[in-house]
Scaffold this motif. Structure first.
Motif, short mmCIF file in Angstrom:
data_model
loop_
_atom_site.label_atom_id
_atom_site.label_comp_id
_atom_site.label_asym_id
_atom_site.label_seq_id
_atom_site.Cartn_x
_atom_site.Cartn_y
_atom_site.Cartn_z
N LYS A 126 -5.03 7.57 0.90
CA LYS A 126 -4.22 7.65 2.11
C LYS A 126 -5.06 7.62 3.37
O LYS A 126 -4.65 7.10 4.40
CB LYS A 126 -3.35 8.91 2.09
CG LYS A 126 -2.19 8.82 1.14
CD LYS A 126 -1.33 10.08 1.21
CE LYS A 126 -0.09 9.94 0.37
NZ LYS A 126 0.78 11.11 0.49
N LYS A 169 -8.77 1.87 -4.50
CA LYS A 169 -7.64 1.68 -5.40
C LYS A 169 -8.12 1.40 -6.82
O LYS A 169 -7.59 1.94 -7.78
CB LYS A 169 -6.75 0.53 -4.91
CG LYS A 169 -5.55 0.28 -5.80
CD LYS A 169 -4.76 -0.90 -5.30
CE LYS A 169 -3.67 -1.23 -6.30
NZ LYS A 169 -3.27 -2.60 -6.27
N ARG A 220 0.84 -1.20 0.00
CA ARG A 220 0.00 0.00 0.00
C ARG A 220 0.87 1.25 0.00
O ARG A 220 0.64 2.18 -0.78
CB ARG A 220 -0.92 -0.02 1.21
CG ARG A 220 -1.79 1.20 1.33
CD ARG A 220 -2.75 1.10 2.49
NE ARG A 220 -3.41 2.37 2.70
CZ ARG A 220 -4.42 2.57 3.51
NH1 ARG A 220 -4.91 1.56 4.21
NH2 ARG A 220 -4.97 3.75 3.64
N GLU A 260 1.04 4.15 -2.96
CA GLU A 260 0.78 5.56 -2.69
C GLU A 260 1.99 6.43 -3.04
O GLU A 260 1.84 7.54 -3.56
CB GLU A 260 0.36 5.75 -1.24
CG GLU A 260 -1.02 5.18 -0.95
CD GLU A 260 -1.42 5.20 0.51
OE1 GLU A 260 -0.60 5.64 1.37
OE2 GLU A 260 -2.54 4.77 0.81
N TRP A 311 -9.74 0.74 1.22
CA TRP A 311 -8.59 1.09 0.39
C TRP A 311 -8.58 0.26 -0.89
O TRP A 311 -8.34 0.80 -1.98
CB TRP A 311 -7.29 0.89 1.17
CG TRP A 311 -6.10 1.44 0.44
CD1 TRP A 311 -5.64 2.70 0.50
CD2 TRP A 311 -5.24 0.73 -0.45
NE1 TRP A 311 -4.53 2.85 -0.30
CE2 TRP A 311 -4.26 1.64 -0.89
CE3 TRP A 311 -5.17 -0.57 -0.91
CZ2 TRP A 311 -3.26 1.30 -1.78
CZ3 TRP A 311 -4.17 -0.92 -1.80
CH2 TRP A 311 -3.23 0.01 -2.23
N LEU A 337 -5.61 10.58 -4.37
CA LEU A 337 -4.50 10.10 -3.55
C LEU A 337 -4.79 10.35 -2.07
O LEU A 337 -4.56 9.46 -1.24
CB LEU A 337 -3.19 10.77 -3.96
CG LEU A 337 -1.95 10.38 -3.15
CD1 LEU A 337 -1.73 8.87 -3.17
CD2 LEU A 337 -0.74 11.12 -3.67
#
Length: 96
Positions: free
Chosen positions: A63, A74, A5, A9, A70, A59
Motif C-alpha cells: 500500500k 507484488k 492495484r 490490495e 509496487w 500488505l
C-alpha cells in the motif's frame, strides 16, 4: 492508484480478514479443548498469528509503495502470501 492495484490490495485485505476470523475460531476451540490439545492449539495459534502479522506487514508495504516498486513488491508478496496460505490451511486442517 490504478483499479487493478486497488482490487489486488482489497483482495489481500479480505484474505487477512478471513484469517483473522479463523484465528478467532481456533482461539475459541482452544478454550474448550482438553489440556493436551490446548498446548497444540496455542502453539499453532502462535505460528498463525506470526504469519498473519507478516502478511499484514507485506500488505502495508504494498500500500505504501510507489508504482514502480509496487510491481516488484507484488511478486515478493505473492510468494510470501502463498507460503502463508499453505501454513494456514495445514494448521487449520490439523486442528479440526
Amino acid at each position: 492508484m490504478t483499479n487493478k492495484r486497488k482490487a489486488y490490495e482489497e483482495k489481500l485485505a479480505a484474505q487477512l480478514q478471513e484469517w483473522n476470523a479463523q484465528i478467532t475460531l481456533l482461539k475459541a476451540k482452544a478454550e474448550t479443548a482438553k489440556a493436551h490439545a490446548k498446548v497444540e492449539y496455542h502453539a499453532t495459534l502462535e505460528v498463525l498469528q506470526h504469519k498473519r502479522d507478516a502478511a499484514q506487514a507485506k500488505l502495508q508495504e504494498l500500500k505504501g509503495a510507489g508504482d514502480e516498486a509496487w510491481e516488484e513488491l507484488k511478486i515478493v508478496a505473492e510468494k510470501a502470501w502463498a507460503e502463508i496460505k499453505t501454513v494456514f490451511h495445514e494448521a487449520i486442517s490439523k486442528l479440526k
